[in-house]
Design a protein around this motif. Structure first.
Motif: not given
Length: 250
Positions: A24-30, A104-113
């Motif tokens: 498949r077409e390679i997805a764009m990296e964040e 694209g979807e922005k990743k959540t890097r920080k935890s709730r804590k």
């Protein structure tokens, strides 16, 4: 292939892979977020040089030396790296906008804590002036510099501003030094009467994770037999104490 047949005589399906096997077409990296401010840009630029100087020393020696070198820079030199950081941040914002526009979807890097622990900035808090006299100079002439460097890389603005600043006489620079001093005095005065907002006491407590709930149940299961044994042994201990007092009284 079957014996006696070549590729041209085979059925198309016999020599071609099913559609599902085609990549498949390679997805764009964040895009990677730019962090560290002016110091981060300074460290990235000087890292090879600093690593060579700290060869054979602990890893922390590089950041320690970088911190010392950065603090030794003048406000004018620091402002150059601040401009580079702002240019890199603007480039990141453009890439992120394109990334999101392409699904694209922005990743959540920080935890709730981490989010709960992070102190919220008060938008009404007095803003501390930065950049020194050079920062005031750049702020005043930024529009002109941007016009002069139109079509050039974003770093061209910082390069031109630095060159123009060096051409100024001590008397001309003193005007901006006075302007920065005035801003700093106003900031200090505003901070005297500034009262940070109170913490939100009505905020609901965070629900424990499944892992924490399981650990709590295991602790309860371990403590329950101990509590029962203790309760069972209490009457016997009382009887022994009573008998002991009776003997001693006799």
């Amino acid at each position: 292939l079957k014996p006696g047949k070549n590729a041209s005589q085979c059925e198309p399906s016999a020599i071609s892979l099913p559609f599902r096997y085609f990549p498949r077409e390679i997805a764009m990296e964040e895009p990677k977020k730019v962090a560290g401010g002016a110091y981060g840009q300074f460290l990235a630029e000087k890292r090879p040089e600093l690593q060579a100087e700290c060869k054979g020393q602990p890893i922390t020696a590089v950041t320690k030396l970088a911190g010392e070198r950065f603090r030794a820079l003048s406000e004018e030199e620091k402002a150059v790296y601040q401009e580079k950081f702002e240019a890199a941040k603007a480039k990141y914002d453009e890439k992120m906008e394109a990334f999101l526009a392409n699904g694209g979807e922005k990743k959540t890097r920080k935890s709730r804590k981490d989010k709960a622990a992070k102190k919220k900035k008060d938008p009404d808090a007095p803003k501390k002036p930065t950049g020194g006299a050079y920062g005031c100079y750049v702020a005043k002439h930024r529009a002109s510099f941007q016009e002069q460097t139109k079509g050039q890389p974003a770093t061209a603005v910082a390069k031109l501003a630095s060159a123009k600043w060096k051409e100024l006489s001590a008397k001309e620079k003193a005007v901006y030094e006075e302007e920065f001093k005035k801003k700093m005095d106003e900031y200090k005065e505003a901070m005297k009467s500034y009262v940070p907002p109170a913490a939100d006491d009505e905020e609901e407590p965070e629900e424990p994770s499944p892992k924490k709930r399981k650990a709590a149940k295991e602790d309860e299961a371990k403590e329950e037999p101990k509590a029962k044994a203790k309760a069972k042994a209490a009457p016997k201990a009382k009887e022994k104490a009573k008998a002991k007092r009776a003997i001693s009284g006799a």
